[in-house]
Design a protein around this motif. Structure first.
Motif, PDB file in Angstrom:
ATOM      1  N   ASN A   6       0.865  -1.171   0.000  1.00  0.00           N
ATOM      2  CA  ASN A   6       0.000   0.000   0.000  1.00  0.00           C
ATOM      3  C   ASN A   6       0.909   1.230   0.000  1.00  0.00           C
ATOM      4  O   ASN A   6       1.637   1.472   0.957  1.00  0.00           O
ATOM      5  CB  ASN A   6      -0.908  -0.007   1.236  1.00  0.00           C
ATOM      6  N   LEU A   7       0.867   2.008  -1.072  1.00  0.00           N
ATOM      7  CA  LEU A   7       1.797   3.115  -1.227  1.00  0.00           C
ATOM      8  C   LEU A   7       1.485   4.302  -0.321  1.00  0.00           C
ATOM      9  O   LEU A   7       2.314   5.195  -0.158  1.00  0.00           O
ATOM     10  CB  LEU A   7       1.831   3.571  -2.687  1.00  0.00           C
ATOM     11  N   ASN A   8       0.294   4.331   0.267  1.00  0.00           N
ATOM     12  CA  ASN A   8      -0.039   5.420   1.190  1.00  0.00           C
ATOM     13  C   ASN A   8       0.399   5.109   2.620  1.00  0.00           C
ATOM     14  O   ASN A   8       0.595   6.017   3.428  1.00  0.00           O
ATOM     15  CB  ASN A   8      -1.536   5.706   1.158  1.00  0.00           C
ATOM     16  N   THR A  62      -6.406   6.666  -4.642  1.00  0.00           N
ATOM     17  CA  THR A  62      -5.208   6.879  -5.451  1.00  0.00           C
ATOM     18  C   THR A  62      -4.047   7.218  -4.531  1.00  0.00           C
ATOM     19  O   THR A  62      -4.197   7.317  -3.315  1.00  0.00           O
ATOM     20  CB  THR A  62      -5.435   8.001  -6.482  1.00  0.00           C
ATOM     21  N   ILE A  63      -2.888   7.418  -5.121  1.00  0.00           N
ATOM     22  CA  ILE A  63      -1.694   7.685  -4.326  1.00  0.00           C
ATOM     23  C   ILE A  63      -1.740   9.101  -3.751  1.00  0.00           C
ATOM     24  O   ILE A  63      -1.995  10.062  -4.453  1.00  0.00           O
ATOM     25  CB  ILE A  63      -0.437   7.510  -5.194  1.00  0.00           C
ATOM     26  N   ASN A  64      -1.494   9.189  -2.446  1.00  0.00           N
ATOM     27  CA  ASN A  64      -1.400  10.474  -1.768  1.00  0.00           C
ATOM     28  C   ASN A  64       0.068  10.902  -1.773  1.00  0.00           C
ATOM     29  O   ASN A  64       0.907  10.296  -1.116  1.00  0.00           O
ATOM     30  CB  ASN A  64      -1.922  10.336  -0.331  1.00  0.00           C
ATOM     31  N   VAL A  71       3.237   9.373   0.482  1.00  0.00           N
ATOM     32  CA  VAL A  71       4.346   8.645  -0.137  1.00  0.00           C
ATOM     33  C   VAL A  71       5.671   9.351   0.135  1.00  0.00           C
ATOM     34  O   VAL A  71       6.699   8.712   0.377  1.00  0.00           O
ATOM     35  CB  VAL A  71       4.111   8.502  -1.656  1.00  0.00           C
ATOM     36  N   LEU A 128       8.595   6.579  -9.223  1.00  0.00           N
ATOM     37  CA  LEU A 128       7.170   6.295  -9.056  1.00  0.00           C
ATOM     38  C   LEU A 128       6.325   7.210  -9.940  1.00  0.00           C
ATOM     39  O   LEU A 128       5.316   6.795 -10.514  1.00  0.00           O
ATOM     40  CB  LEU A 128       6.784   6.465  -7.586  1.00  0.00           C
ATOM     41  N   GLU A 172      -4.526   7.697 -13.067  1.00  0.00           N
ATOM     42  CA  GLU A 172      -3.624   7.753 -11.920  1.00  0.00           C
ATOM     43  C   GLU A 172      -3.441   6.356 -11.338  1.00  0.00           C
ATOM     44  O   GLU A 172      -4.390   5.581 -11.274  1.00  0.00           O
ATOM     45  CB  GLU A 172      -4.191   8.682 -10.835  1.00  0.00           C
ATOM     46  N   GLU A 194      -3.479   3.025  -5.021  1.00  0.00           N
ATOM     47  CA  GLU A 194      -2.601   2.959  -3.848  1.00  0.00           C
ATOM     48  C   GLU A 194      -1.966   1.584  -3.683  1.00  0.00           C
ATOM     49  O   GLU A 194      -0.965   1.446  -2.988  1.00  0.00           O
ATOM     50  CB  GLU A 194      -3.379   3.326  -2.591  1.00  0.00           C
ATOM     51  N   PRO A 227       2.973   0.119  -9.694  1.00  0.00           N
ATOM     52  CA  PRO A 227       1.594   0.371  -9.256  1.00  0.00           C
ATOM     53  C   PRO A 227       0.571  -0.255 -10.211  1.00  0.00           C
ATOM     54  O   PRO A 227       0.870  -0.525 -11.377  1.00  0.00           O
ATOM     55  CB  PRO A 227       1.482   1.904  -9.264  1.00  0.00           C
TER      56      PRO A 227
END
Length: 201
Positions: A59-61, A120-122, A126, A138, A147, A150, A163
């Motif tokens: 999880n990228l967040n 989506t990615i925050n 990140v 990234l 986009e 996450e 991603p």
């Protein structure tokens, strides 16, 4: 007359200054030594899995990681190349996402399913985990109309991240091939294949 001139100059300044301010805003990043990917993670809770030739979901967040054990490793960190003769059912969680896995170690593949969260990615979140170079890597996954989500796939040996996105159907990540199905019911299905020959024949 003077007040009109001041008003005009103020207007011109504001028109030129706003784009500059917007352009100068930059996502905060961490120093390289503290980066989750390229920094020293020997003392982290996840350090035991770094270096293994396996992939995982991340999880990228939050940078929660769930490894998918297609290649088995013993307590000594050595690769176990003995066939298992069985299929492994697993369940785990990354952030708020519940993940189910069905892994056939002998054939080098795993089926993974989870419910999409529409997140989506925050960028700020990140940036609290990655250095500037890794953030730039990234950012290369962003396209004009889609986009990244996450949830991403990470290779634990190389720490490369790929991603997921709604228009992504497959990709390769080092020795792994990942097929993706993201359906209208917000369920994600991944089929991960380890491409090299498994065990001595």
């Amino acid at each position: 007359m003077k007040s009109k001139t001041v008003l005009l100059l103020t207007l011109i300044y504001s028109l030129f200054a706003l784009p500059v301010c917007a352009e100068s805003k930059k996502t905060v990043s961490v120093p390289k030594e503290s980066c989750f990917l390229c920094g020293d993670q020997s003392n982290s809770a996840f350090g035991i899995d770094w270096g293994q030739d396996n992939v995982g979901l991340i999880n990228l967040n939050t940078f929660d990681v769930m490894p998918v054990e297609i290649n088995r490793y013993g307590e000594n960190g050595q690769l176990d190349e003995e066939p298992t003769g069985c299929i492994h059912l697993g369940m785990g969680q990354i952030g708020d996402t519940l993940v189910n896995t069905l892994t056939d170690v002998d054939r080098g593949c795993s089926n993974i399913s989870f419910q999409l969260s529409n997140k989506t990615i925050n960028a700020d979140a990140v940036g609290s985990f990655l250095c500037e170079d890794c953030l730039n890597d990234l950012h290369s996954f962003y396209s004009g109309d889609t986009e990244p989500m996450e949830i991403a796939v990470i290779h634990l040996a190389t720490r490369k991240i790929h991603p997921l996105s709604s228009n992504l159907h497959w990709f390769s990540l080092d020795d792994y091939l990942v097929e993706c199905w993201l359906d209208a019911a917000q369920e994600a299905l991944l089929h991960i294949i380890y491409r090299p020959v498994r065990y001595p024949q």
